[in-house]
Design a protein around this motif. Structure first.
Motif, PDB file in Angstrom:
ATOM      1  N   ARG A 285       0.828  -1.206   0.000  1.00 10.55           N
ATOM      2  CA  ARG A 285       0.000   0.000   0.000  1.00 10.55           C
ATOM      3  C   ARG A 285       0.864   1.259   0.000  1.00 10.55           C
ATOM      4  N   THR A 286       2.058   1.144  -0.513  1.00 12.43           N
ATOM      5  CA  THR A 286       3.028   2.237  -0.486  1.00 12.43           C
ATOM      6  C   THR A 286       3.305   2.651  -1.928  1.00 12.43           C
ATOM      7  N   PRO A 287       2.653   3.692  -2.421  1.00  9.81           N
ATOM      8  CA  PRO A 287       2.766   4.030  -3.844  1.00  9.81           C
ATOM      9  C   PRO A 287       4.184   4.424  -4.248  1.00  9.81           C
ATOM     10  N   ILE A 288       4.553   4.004  -5.436  1.00 11.57           N
ATOM     11  CA  ILE A 288       5.872   4.305  -5.986  1.00 11.57           C
ATOM     12  C   ILE A 288       5.893   5.712  -6.584  1.00 11.57           C
ATOM     13  N   ILE A 289       6.996   6.391  -6.351  1.00 10.86           N
ATOM     14  CA  ILE A 289       7.327   7.598  -7.104  1.00 10.86           C
ATOM     15  C   ILE A 289       8.538   7.239  -7.955  1.00 10.86           C
ATOM     16  N   THR A 290       8.388   7.383  -9.267  1.00  6.57           N
ATOM     17  CA  THR A 290       9.465   7.045 -10.183  1.00  6.57           C
ATOM     18  C   THR A 290       9.545   8.096 -11.276  1.00  6.57           C
ATOM     19  N   THR A 291      10.367   7.846 -12.275  1.00  8.47           N
ATOM     20  CA  THR A 291      10.551   8.793 -13.369  1.00  8.47           C
ATOM     21  C   THR A 291      10.190   8.128 -14.700  1.00  8.47           C
ATOM     22  N   ASP A 292      10.128   8.953 -15.742  1.00  8.93           N
ATOM     23  CA  ASP A 292       9.836   8.420 -17.071  1.00  8.93           C
ATOM     24  C   ASP A 292      11.110   7.966 -17.787  1.00  8.93           C
ATOM     25  N   TRP A 293      12.032   7.417 -17.008  1.00  9.75           N
ATOM     26  CA  TRP A 293      13.274   6.831 -17.524  1.00  9.75           C
ATOM     27  C   TRP A 293      12.926   5.764 -18.558  1.00  9.75           C
ATOM     28  N   ARG A 294      13.754   5.644 -19.587  1.00  9.89           N
ATOM     29  CA  ARG A 294      13.384   4.761 -20.695  1.00  9.89           C
ATOM     30  C   ARG A 294      13.729   3.292 -20.470  1.00  9.89           C
ATOM     31  N   TRP A 295      14.458   2.953 -19.389  1.00  5.83           N
ATOM     32  CA  TRP A 295      14.953   1.582 -19.253  1.00  5.83           C
ATOM     33  C   TRP A 295      14.280   0.794 -18.135  1.00  5.83           C
ATOM     34  N   HIS A 296      13.035   1.112 -17.853  1.00  4.01           N
ATOM     35  CA  HIS A 296      12.286   0.320 -16.877  1.00  4.01           C
ATOM     36  C   HIS A 296      12.014  -1.082 -17.423  1.00  4.01           C
ATOM     37  N   ALA A 297      11.769  -2.020 -16.514  1.00  4.27           N
ATOM     38  CA  ALA A 297      11.390  -3.384 -16.868  1.00  4.27           C
ATOM     39  C   ALA A 297       9.909  -3.414 -17.281  1.00  4.27           C
ATOM     40  N   PRO A 298       9.438  -4.529 -17.832  1.00  2.00           N
ATOM     41  CA  PRO A 298       8.047  -4.584 -18.325  1.00  2.00           C
ATOM     42  C   PRO A 298       6.998  -4.245 -17.275  1.00  2.00           C
ATOM     43  N   GLU A 299       7.232  -4.608 -16.009  1.00  6.39           N
ATOM     44  CA  GLU A 299       6.220  -4.400 -14.968  1.00  6.39           C
ATOM     45  C   GLU A 299       5.947  -2.925 -14.691  1.00  6.39           C
ATOM     46  N   PHE A 300       6.783  -2.047 -15.235  1.00  2.00           N
ATOM     47  CA  PHE A 300       6.526  -0.609 -15.122  1.00  2.00           C
ATOM     48  C   PHE A 300       5.137  -0.260 -15.643  1.00  2.00           C
ATOM     49  N   GLU A 301       4.647  -1.011 -16.625  1.00  2.00           N
ATOM     50  CA  GLU A 301       3.339  -0.686 -17.191  1.00  2.00           C
ATOM     51  C   GLU A 301       2.191  -0.951 -16.223  1.00  2.00           C
ATOM     52  N   TYR A 302       2.446  -1.617 -15.100  1.00  2.00           N
ATOM     53  CA  TYR A 302       1.405  -1.776 -14.084  1.00  2.00           C
ATOM     54  C   TYR A 302       1.106  -0.445 -13.378  1.00  2.00           C
TER      55      TYR A 302
END
Length: 367
Positions: A285-302
């Motif tokens: 229940r701890t939301p992620i803060i991330t960036t629009d970096w281009r090299w995320h893994a596939p699960e980034f689309e979740y």
């Protein structure tokens, strides 16, 4: 997965090599009853890469289906595909399926390399894609959509979520331990962030530490709990040793210890590669803060910006400003956290296993 296949009379054996170079320091491997480690040889390749020969031929040759990683560097793939081609008419060779991302997500790929991967993938009898975008890519390259299963790659977070739930309930041991954590580290509600994962280059640890200092300038009393092992652990220790640093190393955390850290944290800071930590954030229940970096893994689309996560421009100042603003906004933070709880039900190990078993049984029935 093993239980599902056992019920259908299908024996499962998972063959794997030793950890890849650079992964040993994470200490995050977990055995299970169906796994067998096989010898592997690594051969150097251009640009610091390598080829691997896993000694699986004897075991794989007696199987009905062999599911291989979708990777050009695994040399055992090629003789198994050749055996499938030569032996298909007589029905003696195992069917070869691929399991993977679908396309290259986490590093640059040349046009030639992508073309070779697409060609190799089309030789498979089935494809198990981590995510919908990977399946769409494979289908766009000529692989029949009817022979693609999207497994929604996940991890087993049931206990993690249960421990996190108990930490909310007064009178439980987890609730008391969470309170003790807050006291030990001087944590303030609305001013605590968590990083949990490998301390290595893909996670962009220098970016993380820079951002923590910037957030602390905006939010007095801010703390960043850093949980994990890896080759860049020294950078975390050095940052934490500076007077007034907001960085708090807590060592490697899994299972219950990770759940307690999630319970005392408001957000999860992940400026580098987002992969299965997306699923962990839902369970915690701890939301992620991330960036629009281009090299995320596939699960980034979740992750959906503004719904279950915050995705910022790829710069420490923008990242830190977004984190500070979110922790200043309890209503928005509560909304993101509620969406994490909802989405946790869509990404489970049980669901992934069910989808994999369904695809595998469909492949076996095609024989």
């Amino acid at each position: 997965m093993q239980t599902c296949l056992d019920a259908e009379g299908v024996a499962l054996e998972v063959l794997h090599g030793p950890p890849l170079p650079g992964h040993e320091a994470r200490r995050d491997t977990t055995p299970c009853t169906c796994t067998v480690q096989v010898p592997a040889r690594r051969l150097p390749a251009p640009r610091g890469r390598y080829l691997i020969w896993h000694q699986v031929q004897r075991r794989a040759g007696s199987a009905d289906v062999v599911v291989l990683e979708q990777a050009l560097h695994n040399l055992e793939t090629y003789p198994l595909l050749l055996k499938q081609l030569v032996g298909r008419a007589a029905g003696r060779a195992p069917r070869v399926a691929f399991w993977g991302h679908g396309r290259t997500y986490t590093r640059p790929s040349s046009r030639l390399g992508s073309s070779i991967k697409d060609t190799l993938t089309r030789r498979g009898a089935w494809f198990f894609a981590y995510t919908e975008s990977g399946a769409a890519h494979v289908a766009s390259r000529g692989f029949p959509r009817a022979r693609i299963t999207v497994v929604r790659n996940s991890a087993d977070t049931a206990e993690l979520a249960a421990d996190r739930e108990r930490a909310e309930q007064p009178g439980t041991a987890e609730h008391a331990e969470a309170a003790a954590l807050r006291q030990r580290y001087g944590l303030v509600a609305g001013r605590t962030a968590l990083f949990v994962g490998g301390l290595d280059r893909p996670k962009r640890i220098p970016f993380l530490l820079d951002s923590a200092e910037r957030i602390a300038d905006e939010l007095p009393g801010f703390r960043l709990l850093v949980a994990g092992d890896g080759t860049e652990q020294r950078l975390v220790a050095e940052a934490a040793s500076r007077p007034g640093s907001p960085v708090v190393p807590v060592g490697r955390a899994t299972g219950r210890s990770a759940a307690l850290l999630g319970a005392v944290s408001d957000v999860m800071l992940m400026p580098g590669r987002v992969g299965l930590c997306a699923v962990d954030s839902f369970a915690l229940r701890t939301p992620i803060i991330t960036t629009d970096w281009r090299w995320h893994a596939p699960e980034f689309e979740y992750l959906v910006n503004g719904r279950n996560a915050a995705i910022t421009p790829d710069h420490p100042a923008a990242f830190a400003a977004a984190a500070a603003a979110l922790m200043h906004d309890p209503a928005r933070l509560a909304s993101l956290s509620a969406a994490c709880v909802t989405d946790a039900a869509d990404y489970t190990a049980e669901g992934m296993a069910t989808r994999f078993c369904d695809g595998l049984l469909r492949l076996i029935s095609r024989r």
